[in-house]
Design a protein around this motif. Sequence first.
Motif, PDB file in Angstrom:
ATOM      1  N   GLY A   1       0.809  -1.211   0.000  1.00 37.88           N
ATOM      2  CA  GLY A   1       0.000   0.000   0.000  1.00 37.88           C
ATOM      3  C   GLY A   1       0.841   1.259   0.000  1.00 37.88           C
ATOM      4  O   GLY A   1       0.463   2.272  -0.603  1.00 37.88           O
ATOM      5  N   ALA A   2       2.000   1.197   0.648  1.00 43.24           N
ATOM      6  CA  ALA A   2       2.867   2.379   0.711  1.00 43.24           C
ATOM      7  C   ALA A   2       3.411   2.776  -0.654  1.00 43.24           C
ATOM      8  O   ALA A   2       3.705   3.952  -0.899  1.00 43.24           O
ATOM      9  CB  ALA A   2       4.019   2.126   1.680  1.00 43.24           C
ATOM     10  N   VAL A   3       3.550   1.797  -1.542  1.00 41.94           N
ATOM     11  CA  VAL A   3       4.112   2.101  -2.856  1.00 41.94           C
ATOM     12  C   VAL A   3       3.037   2.516  -3.864  1.00 41.94           C
ATOM     13  O   VAL A   3       3.360   3.076  -4.917  1.00 41.94           O
ATOM     14  CB  VAL A   3       4.911   0.892  -3.394  1.00 41.94           C
ATOM     15  CG1 VAL A   3       3.996  -0.183  -3.958  1.00 41.94           C
ATOM     16  CG2 VAL A   3       5.924   1.310  -4.464  1.00 41.94           C
ATOM     17  N   LEU A   4       1.755   2.288  -3.550  1.00 38.14           N
ATOM     18  CA  LEU A   4       0.689   2.593  -4.509  1.00 38.14           C
ATOM     19  C   LEU A   4       0.659   4.068  -4.929  1.00 38.14           C
ATOM     20  O   LEU A   4       0.527   4.357  -6.130  1.00 38.14           O
ATOM     21  CB  LEU A   4      -0.671   2.179  -3.931  1.00 38.14           C
ATOM     22  CG  LEU A   4      -0.970   0.680  -3.908  1.00 38.14           C
ATOM     23  CD1 LEU A   4      -2.371   0.429  -3.347  1.00 38.14           C
ATOM     24  CD2 LEU A   4      -0.851   0.074  -5.304  1.00 38.14           C
ATOM     25  N   PRO A   5       0.764   5.038  -4.007  1.00 33.96           N
ATOM     26  CA  PRO A   5       0.773   6.442  -4.460  1.00 33.96           C
ATOM     27  C   PRO A   5       1.944   6.757  -5.386  1.00 33.96           C
ATOM     28  O   PRO A   5       1.811   7.586  -6.297  1.00 33.96           O
ATOM     29  CB  PRO A   5       0.874   7.239  -3.147  1.00 33.96           C
ATOM     30  CG  PRO A   5       0.409   6.306  -2.087  1.00 33.96           C
ATOM     31  CD  PRO A   5       0.812   4.944  -2.532  1.00 33.96           C
ATOM     32  N   LEU A   6       3.075   6.105  -5.151  1.00 33.58           N
ATOM     33  CA  LEU A   6       4.238   6.332  -6.006  1.00 33.58           C
ATOM     34  C   LEU A   6       4.006   5.743  -7.393  1.00 33.58           C
ATOM     35  O   LEU A   6       4.420   6.326  -8.401  1.00 33.58           O
ATOM     36  CB  LEU A   6       5.482   5.728  -5.369  1.00 33.58           C
ATOM     37  CG  LEU A   6       5.816   6.205  -3.954  1.00 33.58           C
ATOM     38  CD1 LEU A   6       7.103   5.556  -3.459  1.00 33.58           C
ATOM     39  CD2 LEU A   6       5.930   7.729  -3.911  1.00 33.58           C
ATOM     40  N   ILE A   7       3.347   4.571  -7.445  1.00 35.67           N
ATOM     41  CA  ILE A   7       3.026   3.967  -8.743  1.00 35.67           C
ATOM     42  C   ILE A   7       2.140   4.900  -9.557  1.00 35.67           C
ATOM     43  O   ILE A   7       2.321   5.067 -10.768  1.00 35.67           O
ATOM     44  CB  ILE A   7       2.336   2.605  -8.542  1.00 35.67           C
ATOM     45  CG1 ILE A   7       3.288   1.615  -7.857  1.00 35.67           C
ATOM     46  CG2 ILE A   7       1.851   2.033  -9.875  1.00 35.67           C
ATOM     47  CD1 ILE A   7       2.634   0.286  -7.508  1.00 35.67           C
TER      48      ILE A   7
END
Length: 533
Positions: free
Chosen positions: A237-243
């Motif tokens: 979930g932490a990487v989703l905004p970066l994706i």
Amino acid sequence: MSLHSTTSASRDAGNDLEMAMTTEEYEREYEGAAIEPVASIFSTDKKYAQLEWDSPDDPDNPQNWSAARRWYYTFVVAWMCLVVTFGSSIYVAGATRMVLELGVSRVVAFLGLSLYLVGLAFGPAIAAPISETQGRSVVYYISIPLSMLFTTGVGKAQNIGTVLVCRFFAGLFASPVLAVAGGTIQDMWPMHMVGLAMAGFCLAPFAGPVLGPIIGGFLEEKKSWRWTMWVLLMFSGAVLPLIASLKETYKPVILKRRAKKRGLTLPPSMPPGQALKLLFSVTLLKPFVLLFTEPIVFVLSVYMAFVFAVLFGFFEAFPYVFKVVYEFTPGQQGLAFLGIGVGLLGGTIFYIYMDRKHYAPAMRQPVFPAAESRLLPAKVGAVALPIGLFWLAWTSKKSVHWIVPILSGVPFGFALILLFFTVITYFSMCYPAIVTASAIAANNMARYLMAAAFPLFTIQMYNKMGIDWATSFYAFFALALMPVPWVLERYGARLRAASRSNKQARAAAAQAAAAAAADQQETEKESDVSSSN
């Protein structure tokens, strides 16, 4: 070198003359051969051949982005790969409690790891058609969220059947990230920088499996096995905004979209059915063919599959060793993997030094050096591997301090990363782009399929043979494989020269080039006729 650099230099079996390719010829032939299962197989399509950047400074070209932006993209795709591989090993930490709670055997519980790895082996067949036709970013947008859904299913499961099914699909839908991420790196960085960017990036997929037991061990101590899945969801979930912040980097897709916006009429391209058939043949059928027809692909795939399988076998072996011999708690057992992590980092630094000091400068020369000039890291790794395994085998005793067997992980991790870098490099230097794509896919499938098998019998082997001889069995196998880099140095050029796949690929490329030239002449004739009228 870079991880992507290559050569067509070859030797005739009977003499020492090299047929070396110039830098310009190399770039023309191998442009677009990304580190992924499919490598720009539409590159000869007229649809793409007529599209090009507006200028060398075109802002839409990812290689013209600022260094900060390119490093940011590199960091994000590396984090995604870390999350995917982290998901494989963190599950192991909860297996013991799963056995008690769900009432299954340890072997059945460990099927959750094996099925995840099987999903990682075959998932690239999903990614290839999507990334080649729709771009890389859409793969990222879909892959991680779908995998998270099935990870949630594992955490909520009330029976082992649900756990195993969800673990397979979690791996299947997570794996496209591993298949496409290398291509994103290659899209953004010029050839002399790809080695540096790729070396740093490739550390992440290997750091994930090491990080899993470290975090998972403490979760097993303090929480339930379900918390291993919740923590994995937090990482994802932490990487989703970066994706969501990533833009497309794949040149053919960028140019196609731009042409449509400008209202340009593009010639009809390869029919979708034919395109999909070609893609699946590259990612599924062709890799199996190469495994059994190309000695270079077979030997190096077996080598890397063995090393990778030992790593995943250690997910059972390390907790066994440090619990039985040193009475470590689950959290302390996870910390035993720090030695491997240090080795991975050291190997990456060593490879980056080699790339910056020797390989990258060689890429700027008029003629590329022979492929075998890139085998030195593999030689170092081939020697370090059995050292690390024998070290672990014969120091895991109560009379020896626990730090000593932990430190055995340093040469093991050092060898693992150096062998991986060299195998990918050597493939890309031995074959044309489309053959390289299939060779890497073959290596990928072999690694994950063998890694899926090892955890299922590791504990039984250690129980029956003992820690010393069970680990020594791996070490003797590594010792038998140690001469491989030297054998390739001696005979690799002859094997490439005799390669049927190389001859077929070059013949197909020549035929496509001739057809393109004929089409161009026909177009020019039609243009002349129209002008005269």
